[in-house]
Design a protein around this motif. Structure first.
Motif, mmCIF file in Angstrom:
data_model
loop_
_atom_site.group_PDB
_atom_site.id
_atom_site.type_symbol
_atom_site.label_atom_id
_atom_site.label_comp_id
_atom_site.label_asym_id
_atom_site.label_seq_id
_atom_site.Cartn_x
_atom_site.Cartn_y
_atom_site.Cartn_z
ATOM 1 N N GLU A 62 0.827 -1.198 0.000
ATOM 2 C CA GLU A 62 0.000 0.000 0.000
ATOM 3 C C GLU A 62 0.867 1.256 0.000
ATOM 4 O O GLU A 62 0.732 2.111 -0.880
ATOM 5 C CB GLU A 62 -0.946 -0.014 1.204
ATOM 6 N N GLU A 63 1.750 1.365 0.979
ATOM 7 C CA GLU A 63 2.575 2.574 1.061
ATOM 8 C C GLU A 63 3.505 2.697 -0.149
ATOM 9 O O GLU A 63 3.700 3.794 -0.692
ATOM 10 C CB GLU A 63 3.390 2.572 2.369
ATOM 11 N N ALA A 64 4.073 1.561 -0.554
ATOM 12 C CA ALA A 64 4.951 1.580 -1.737
ATOM 13 C C ALA A 64 4.164 2.038 -2.964
ATOM 14 O O ALA A 64 4.628 2.893 -3.734
ATOM 15 C CB ALA A 64 5.533 0.185 -1.975
ATOM 16 N N GLY A 65 2.984 1.487 -3.129
ATOM 17 C CA GLY A 65 2.166 1.807 -4.302
ATOM 18 C C GLY A 65 1.719 3.250 -4.306
ATOM 19 O O GLY A 65 1.631 3.882 -5.369
ATOM 20 N N VAL A 66 1.416 3.783 -3.134
ATOM 21 C CA VAL A 66 0.988 5.175 -3.046
ATOM 22 C C VAL A 66 2.123 6.104 -3.487
ATOM 23 O O VAL A 66 1.914 7.045 -4.264
ATOM 24 C CB VAL A 66 0.499 5.506 -1.610
ATOM 25 N N ALA A 67 3.349 5.817 -3.012
ATOM 26 C CA ALA A 67 4.490 6.652 -3.400
ATOM 27 C C ALA A 67 4.767 6.517 -4.895
ATOM 28 O O ALA A 67 4.957 7.519 -5.599
ATOM 29 C CB ALA A 67 5.728 6.258 -2.586
ATOM 30 N N LEU A 68 4.771 5.295 -5.394
ATOM 31 C CA LEU A 68 5.075 5.082 -6.819
ATOM 32 C C LEU A 68 3.961 5.646 -7.711
ATOM 33 O O LEU A 68 4.244 6.230 -8.766
ATOM 34 C CB LEU A 68 5.261 3.580 -7.093
ATOM 35 N N GLY A 69 2.732 5.471 -7.282
ATOM 36 C CA GLY A 69 1.605 5.999 -8.057
ATOM 37 C C GLY A 69 1.668 7.516 -8.136
ATOM 38 O O GLY A 69 1.390 8.110 -9.188
ATOM 39 N N ALA A 70 2.029 8.156 -7.020
ATOM 40 C CA ALA A 70 2.142 9.623 -7.018
ATOM 41 C C ALA A 70 3.275 10.071 -7.936
ATOM 42 O O ALA A 70 3.113 11.015 -8.720
ATOM 43 C CB ALA A 70 2.366 10.132 -5.595
ATOM 44 N N ALA A 71 4.407 9.365 -7.859
ATOM 45 C CA ALA A 71 5.531 9.708 -8.745
ATOM 46 C C ALA A 71 5.095 9.581 -10.204
ATOM 47 O O ALA A 71 5.366 10.456 -11.031
ATOM 48 C CB ALA A 71 6.716 8.791 -8.466
ATOM 49 N N ALA A 88 9.683 8.290 -5.845
ATOM 50 C CA ALA A 88 10.096 7.074 -6.554
ATOM 51 C C ALA A 88 11.101 6.291 -5.715
ATOM 52 O O ALA A 88 10.994 5.068 -5.566
ATOM 53 C CB ALA A 88 10.698 7.444 -7.912
ATOM 54 N N THR A 89 12.067 6.990 -5.141
ATOM 55 C CA THR A 89 13.085 6.319 -4.326
ATOM 56 C C THR A 89 12.449 5.633 -3.128
ATOM 57 O O THR A 89 12.716 4.454 -2.841
ATOM 58 C CB THR A 89 14.135 7.346 -3.842
ATOM 59 N N ARG A 90 11.588 6.371 -2.419
ATOM 60 C CA ARG A 90 10.930 5.784 -1.252
ATOM 61 C C ARG A 90 10.076 4.585 -1.656
ATOM 62 O O ARG A 90 10.128 3.520 -1.026
ATOM 63 C CB ARG A 90 10.058 6.838 -0.557
ATOM 64 N N GLY A 91 9.322 4.747 -2.721
ATOM 65 C CA GLY A 91 8.441 3.663 -3.170
ATOM 66 C C GLY A 91 9.226 2.432 -3.570
ATOM 67 O O GLY A 91 8.851 1.303 -3.221
ATOM 68 N N LEU A 92 10.322 2.644 -4.292
ATOM 69 C CA LEU A 92 11.098 1.498 -4.766
ATOM 70 C C LEU A 92 11.759 0.762 -3.596
ATOM 71 O O LEU A 92 11.860 -0.469 -3.596
ATOM 72 C CB LEU A 92 12.149 1.958 -5.782
ATOM 73 N N THR A 93 12.194 1.524 -2.575
ATOM 74 C CA THR A 93 12.797 0.894 -1.395
ATOM 75 C C THR A 93 11.771 0.019 -0.680
ATOM 76 O O THR A 93 12.035 -1.150 -0.360
ATOM 77 C CB THR A 93 13.304 1.991 -0.422
#
Lengths: 336, 336
Positions: free
Chosen positions: B203-212, B301-306
């Protein structure tokens, strides 16, 4: 138990209320939630859910059993279907009123209303999942497919200014647009939730009854009382709807009346002139087309009720089956 | 098996082609069928279905098994979701183009396009039923609920001429409108179809990547190449979209520029003036807001990918898991 189906109405409204989200931390989203509840809270006749619940009882579902609980969720599904479809129909027709209040897009604009309809569509599937009846899903799909096809035909005639139509075209459109979701599928779902195979005659019976219902509805649109009808009177003329009366009248109207009519129908709704619409309405009423349409509805109602009575004979609960016929008679012969 | 997800694209298009009806005896209905196939046949990047299929493989689903067959139907479901949503979004935004061709409602009018979107929505559920994965239905419901909420927030800002917004408002809107359907739910569905509980970090990863992803998309809308982007450039300005760049620019713009901007934004789309839009675009580009937005996208993107890499560690198929990270990297850092 004869009164059960009708008295279940507040129960269905409660289910919708609990299924739909109530509060979001984002203030904007609360407006979406209010919009989703708007049409359901305006009420409605609940004909489809009543037919479904009666059909479930007729097929042997006992009140208070898990199958009855499923039937209530299926009835909720039909109510939600009706509501999201009305939101989108009102946009497509640019209707002014719905159930005596402004149409949703007239208050909130097309983009927000369109989206609220989509959101409500998704909650319709949530209600279906609650029912837990796998065989109901194909029925719901058939219902939406046919309704969307009928809606397309109706709207395409307006969009493409098509007036070269016969009464049979109207009846085919109404079969798709109204009959499946109003009669055929509610009756079939009652059998499905009881674990039975729906009688094949429900289809033909429902098509005849649905058509009769729609013809009466179109007549009420022209001649009804605005308050009890809940929409503006003669709105169908403003929206350029191809009703049975109009198609019938066009076949025998004097050339100059026909020309005035087609000229007015080709104007955008917002530019239609009230005095011309009143004149067209007067010509329609004088022509006998309304009387002939009522006669067609009478014939369809008789045929539908005969078929329905046959299809329902021998079911486990003859009292509920008899009530279905009464309800169907009421909707196929409605005068308000 | 690394290439499987991407190479499955023609297979998904085939499934859509076979699922959707091809022919009706009613000529008008054939137009509806053509309209339903229009957007799906224009292609699309297929990011969501690719992520889903890779996630299924990463979670242990083997190509050629019944679970893989289910995954393909779930991927088809996501493709159909994307297509009906785009039809309705294009109406709501009155967009001119989609995937390099006129938006559906620009060719057929709003009523028919609205209805075609509804019909396609129903076929999305038909595809989901084909998948035969009961636990997927709540995921699809969550996806539509969040997307509709985000769409509502986005449209409500336009409708209510709301410009008193912070970058955090934008990120919250994008979380709802884009992240769930683009990343969070595709990743989760891959676990679900494998019979596993999705990792909560998706969820958190997807939210960050989706926003990027969405920020890059908004940047491309302003600065991209019309042909590869498939929509008119600066369409977001014509539609009055509250993008991160615009909100950032408004916080530091000179008073007179701000006034010109708000005045132009309050005009209906059809009355917006190309020369003023070009001037606004130039101010935006000069201001450094685009660069700052790209930096925010980099951080997200960095946060999401991590987070994504952590969430995927230890899954049965590390090669597929690694490909997910590569694909996610591509979409969070896309430049076309």
């Amino acid at each position: 138990m004869l009164y059960t189906a009708r008295s279940m109405r507040p129960e269905l409204t409660d289910r919708i209320r609990h299924l739909l989200p109530a509060h979001s931390d984002r203030p904007e989203v609360n407006l979406l939630y209010r919009m989703m509840r708007d049409y359901p809270e305006r009420g409605g006749k609940g004909i489809r859910s009543e037919l479904l619940l009666l059909s479930a009882q007729a097929h042997g579902v006992q009140v208070g059993t898990p199958a009855w609980e499923s039937a209530l969720w299926l009835a909720t599904t039909l109510e939600l279907f009706q509501n999201w479809v009305l939101i989108h129909d009102d946009i497509a027709d640019d209707s002014e009123e719905r159930r005596g209040q402004p149409a949703l897009h007239r208050t909130y604009g097309v983009p927000l209303a369109l989206n609220a309809g989509d959101a409500l569509h998704a909650y319709m599937w949530a209600a279906l999942l609650q029912a837990g009846v796998p065989d109901a899903a194909p029925e719901i799909l058939t219902m939406i497919h046919r309704t969307a096809e009928g809606q397309h035909v109706d709207l395409a005639w307006v969009e493409h200014r098509e007036w070269n139509l016969q009464p049979s075209d109207y009846l085919e459109m109404v079969r798709l647009k109204t009959a499946y979701y109003t009669v055929v599928i509610p009756l079939r779902l009652g059998a499905v939730v009881a674990g039975r195979v729906p009688d094949a005659r429900f289809e033909e019976a429902g098509v005849a009854l649905g058509a009769a219902f729609q013809i009466r509805d179109d007549v009420l649109n022209l001649t009804g009382d605005a308050q009890s009808y809940g929409k503006e009177i003669a709105g169908d003329l403003l929206e350029g709807k191809r009703t049975l009366m109009v198609l019938d009248w066009l076949t025998c109207a004097a050339a100059e009346q026909r020309e005035v009519f087609l000229h007015e129908m080709n104007r955008p709704r917002s530019e239609k002139r009230p005095d011309v619409i009143r004149q067209l309405l007067a010509w329609l009423l004088e022509s006998g087309s309304v009387t002939r349409a009522q006669r067609t509805a009478d014939e369809l109602a008789t045929r539908g009720l005969t078929l329905l009575t046959e299809a329902l004979s021998g079911l486990p609960d003859p009292l509920a089956a008899g009530t279905i016929v009464t309800v169907a008679q009421g909707l196929a012969n409605r005068h308000a």
